[in-house]
Design an enzyme around this catalytic site. Structure first.
Site, PDB file in Angstrom:
ATOM      1  N   LEU A  61       0.703  -1.125   0.035  1.00 50.94           N
ATOM      2  CA  LEU A  61       0.070   0.029   0.075  1.00 50.94           C
ATOM      3  C   LEU A  61       0.893   1.333   0.070  1.00 50.94           C
ATOM      4  O   LEU A  61       0.064   2.186   0.182  1.00 50.94           O
ATOM      5  CB  LEU A  61      -1.082   0.193   0.998  1.00 50.94           C
ATOM      6  CG  LEU A  61      -2.067  -1.040   0.969  1.00 50.94           C
ATOM      7  CD1 LEU A  61      -3.204  -0.927   2.125  1.00 50.94           C
ATOM      8  CD2 LEU A  61      -2.826  -1.169  -0.162  1.00 50.94           C
ATOM      9  N   ASP A 149      10.038  -8.945   1.787  1.00 49.80           N
ATOM     10  CA  ASP A 149       9.504  -9.114   0.496  1.00 49.80           C
ATOM     11  C   ASP A 149       9.944  -8.063  -0.451  1.00 49.80           C
ATOM     12  O   ASP A 149       9.921  -6.862   0.154  1.00 49.80           O
ATOM     13  CB  ASP A 149       7.800  -9.122   0.672  1.00 49.80           C
ATOM     14  CG  ASP A 149       7.398  -9.193  -0.732  1.00 49.80           C
ATOM     15  OD1 ASP A 149       7.602 -10.198  -1.608  1.00 49.80           O
ATOM     16  OD2 ASP A 149       6.755  -8.277  -1.390  1.00 49.80           O
ATOM     17  N   HIS A 183      10.009 -14.164  -0.038  1.00 46.80           N
ATOM     18  CA  HIS A 183      10.105 -14.106  -1.402  1.00 46.80           C
ATOM     19  C   HIS A 183      11.072 -14.811  -2.104  1.00 46.80           C
ATOM     20  O   HIS A 183      12.330 -14.414  -1.833  1.00 46.80           O
ATOM     21  CB  HIS A 183      10.126 -12.501  -1.618  1.00 46.80           C
ATOM     22  CG  HIS A 183      10.341 -12.076  -2.858  1.00 46.80           C
ATOM     23  ND1 HIS A 183       9.614 -10.928  -3.634  1.00 46.80           N
ATOM     24  CD2 HIS A 183      11.349 -12.574  -3.859  1.00 46.80           C
ATOM     25  CE1 HIS A 183      10.094 -10.746  -4.847  1.00 46.80           C
ATOM     26  NE2 HIS A 183      11.114 -11.682  -4.904  1.00 46.80           N
ATOM     27  N   HIS A 236       3.980 -15.554  -3.362  1.00 49.53           N
ATOM     28  CA  HIS A 236       4.006 -15.760  -4.790  1.00 49.53           C
ATOM     29  C   HIS A 236       4.791 -16.945  -5.441  1.00 49.53           C
ATOM     30  O   HIS A 236       5.527 -16.753  -6.195  1.00 49.53           O
ATOM     31  CB  HIS A 236       4.252 -14.580  -5.437  1.00 49.53           C
ATOM     32  CG  HIS A 236       5.320 -13.667  -4.843  1.00 49.53           C
ATOM     33  ND1 HIS A 236       6.675 -14.365  -4.437  1.00 49.53           N
ATOM     34  CD2 HIS A 236       5.451 -12.575  -4.458  1.00 49.53           C
ATOM     35  CE1 HIS A 236       7.616 -13.309  -4.337  1.00 49.53           C
ATOM     36  NE2 HIS A 236       6.782 -12.326  -3.957  1.00 49.53           N
ATOM     37  N   ASP A 309      -0.613  -9.784  -4.217  1.00 47.49           N
ATOM     38  CA  ASP A 309       0.705  -9.144  -4.539  1.00 47.49           C
ATOM     39  C   ASP A 309       0.367  -7.560  -4.943  1.00 47.49           C
ATOM     40  O   ASP A 309       0.905  -7.032  -6.099  1.00 47.49           O
ATOM     41  CB  ASP A 309       1.553  -9.916  -5.414  1.00 47.49           C
ATOM     42  CG  ASP A 309       3.412  -9.268  -5.145  1.00 47.49           C
ATOM     43  OD1 ASP A 309       3.345  -8.206  -4.505  1.00 47.49           O
ATOM     44  OD2 ASP A 309       3.905  -9.824  -5.966  1.00 47.49           O
ATOM     45  N   HIS A 313       2.237   1.012  -8.929  1.00 45.52           N
ATOM     46  CA  HIS A 313       3.220   2.008  -9.573  1.00 45.52           C
ATOM     47  C   HIS A 313       2.635   3.314 -10.130  1.00 45.52           C
ATOM     48  O   HIS A 313       1.812   2.962 -10.957  1.00 45.52           O
ATOM     49  CB  HIS A 313       4.172   1.071 -10.259  1.00 45.52           C
ATOM     50  CG  HIS A 313       5.040   0.128  -9.374  1.00 45.52           C
ATOM     51  ND1 HIS A 313       6.102   0.740  -8.779  1.00 45.52           N
ATOM     52  CD2 HIS A 313       4.918  -1.293  -9.413  1.00 45.52           C
ATOM     53  CE1 HIS A 313       6.571  -0.449  -8.046  1.00 45.52           C
ATOM     54  NE2 HIS A 313       6.117  -1.686  -8.485  1.00 45.52           N
TER      55      HIS A 313
HETATM   56  O1  DOR Z   1       6.529  -7.124  -8.712  1.00 49.18           O
HETATM   57  C1  DOR Z   1       6.954  -7.122  -7.565  1.00 49.18           C
HETATM   58  N1  DOR Z   1       6.553  -5.901  -6.995  1.00 49.18           N
HETATM   59  N2  DOR Z   1       7.340  -7.999  -6.704  1.00 49.18           N
HETATM   60  C2  DOR Z   1       7.722  -7.757  -5.533  1.00 49.18           C
HETATM   61  O2  DOR Z   1       8.204  -8.594  -4.843  1.00 49.18           O
HETATM   62  C3  DOR Z   1       7.795  -6.332  -4.872  1.00 49.18           C
HETATM   63  C4  DOR Z   1       6.435  -5.768  -5.669  1.00 49.18           C
HETATM   64  C5  DOR Z   1       6.671  -4.145  -5.304  1.00 49.18           C
HETATM   65  O3  DOR Z   1       6.616  -3.592  -4.107  1.00 49.18           O
HETATM   66  O4  DOR Z   1       6.438  -3.486  -6.405  1.00 49.18           O
END
Ligand code: DOR
Length: 432
Positions: A61, A149, A183, A236, A309, A313
């Protein structure tokens, strides 16, 4: 007497199975389950499923530190819309959740959330993989899951120590075994890889991460779980080899658990041929054969839970070229529909994978998952298994739009979500 609410004519699906019953909620609690119930407000759930709210074991988050991508409020609204009443939030924030102060900061920020926010803490300080976080102190503050993770803990000796140390903290948790969630990714093999190493990485000329980068750490941590008796949860899981090893370890009696994400059983590495960074994720999208194995693992109980997961972004970050864009995909608002459409599971299995089992793994089964019965907090979701809709990132509650399912038609919709009786989603709309 306070106003009460009845959900009538629905099909209840919970840890006990399926039954037709009405239920009544008052003061945040289920007060009655039975026939022909009435309330000040009545929701007619004819043709719908009433299930315990979903629990996501794996949510990013971004608060504190990356609020332009997501906040606890926006992410939790997406969670509620996805039927989740609890999210275990990952500690790869900025700063990392590795101290009491940051746990408290997250809990404070969750005061206006639309679901329960359960902070996982980093295993190591700043997730740097060098020094254990103050685990006892964090467990005393309520933390039950530790994870670095975003990366795996590379140092096998430190992982062993963390498992041994965690194993000694039962006296602080009423006997609950503190979980070390991993992870699985051996950095020396995965470094530089932006997608799965295989046919498509060759065709596209992009550096890959071999399946073995995940599998070697799964193998190592199964060995360490055996050595220490510690509680490892595999995050995952994405390869056939990982599923096989976890199945064998469970058959041998090890107390390990595992999750798989919706994207790892619905999307394969050929998606990367678009060069669209929406398909960049760690671990990477794998092969059709891996997808088949992950599905079987979910259906036969080798993999205990579906996790999202959810990794928001910003548009700006995901508009970078595939090679340099950050990995991660949205998941909270699509997980149930995607699983309902593609997994081939019946609704009892889906409720186990999305609610009952993850609630148990996170140690929150006193209030999430479990049975719908009088006396339990009203953490519920009401589902239409048949409604079809088209995924649109821009229409989501998330601050980010990086869904890998853009434009896809899926089946299954969350109509209502109740969190401690609070009607946070009403007719598919968030109420705040
Ligand atoms: O694809 C991913 N994004 N894998 C992860 O383990 C972390 C995550 C992220 O925090 O963006």
């Amino acid at each position: 007497m306070s106003a009460d609410l009845a959900i009538t004519n629905g099909t209840i699906v919970d840890a006990d199975g399926i039954r037709r019953a009405d239920l009544r909620i008052e003061n945040g609690v289920v007060v009655e389950v039975g026939e022909k119930l009435d309330g000040d407000t009545v929701i007619d759930a004819d043709g719908l499923v009433v299930s315990p709210g979903f629990v996501d074991l794996h949510t990013h988050l971004r608060e504190p530190g990356d609020e332009e991508a997501e906040t606890i409020q926006t992410g939790s609204r997406g969670a509620a819309l996805g039927g989740f009443t609890a999210c275990v939030v990952m500690p790869n924030t900025n700063p990392a959740i590795d101290s009491l102060a940051v746990v408290q900061q997250v809990l404070d920020a969750a005061s206006d959330a639309l679901c329960e926010i359960v902070p996982a803490a980093a295993m190591t300080i700043a997730r740097a993989g060098e020094q254990l976080a103050p685990m006892a102190e964090l467990v005393r503050a309520g933390v039950r899951i530790f994870t670095d993770d975003g990366t795996g803990l590379q140092n096998a000796r430190l992982m062993r120590t963390a498992l041994e140390y965690a194993g000694g903290l039962n006296h602080l948790t009423d006997g609950f075994d503190v979980v070390l969630a991993q992870h699985c990714e051996v950095e020396s093999l995965a470094a530089g890889g932006v997608m799965h190493e295989g046919e498509w990485s060759s065709v596209l000329g992009m550096p890959g991460q071999p399946a073995e980068a995940e599998e070697l750490m799964v193998m190592r941590d199964i060995a360490l779980a055996r050595l220490t008796g510690g509680r490892v949860h595999f995050q995952h899981v994405s390869t056939r080899g990982s599923v096989s090893m976890i199945r064998a370890a469970k058959e041998a009696g090890l107390a390990i658990t595992a999750e798989a994400t919706t994207h790892h059983f619905t999307l394969d590495h050929s998606a990367c041929q678009t060069y669209d960074p929406a398909f960049k994720v760690h671990p990477p999208l794998r092969t059709e054969d891996d997808i088949a194995a992950v599905k079987v693992g979910l259906l036969d109980g080798t993999i205990d839970a579906i996790a999202t997961d959810h990794a928001p972004h910003t548009r700006q970050a995901k508009e970078r070229p595939f090679l340099s864009a950050p990995p991660g995909m949205l998941g909270l608002e699509t997980a149930f529909a995607v699983a309902n459409t593609e997994l081939g599971a019946d609704i009892e299995q889906l409720v186990r994978l999305l609610s009952v089992n993850p609630a148990y793994i996170a140690g929150i089964d006193d209030r999430h998952g479990g049975r719908i019965e009088a006396g339990r907090p009203a953490n519920l979701t009401v589902l239409d298994l048949d409604e079809e809709w088209t995924v649109t990132g821009a229409a989501m509650a998330s601050r980010s739009t990086n869904t890998p399912y853009e434009g896809r038609t899926v089946r299954g919709r969350v109509r209502h979500t109740f969190w401690n009786g609070d009607h946070v989603v009403d007719m598919g709309e968030a109420t705040r």
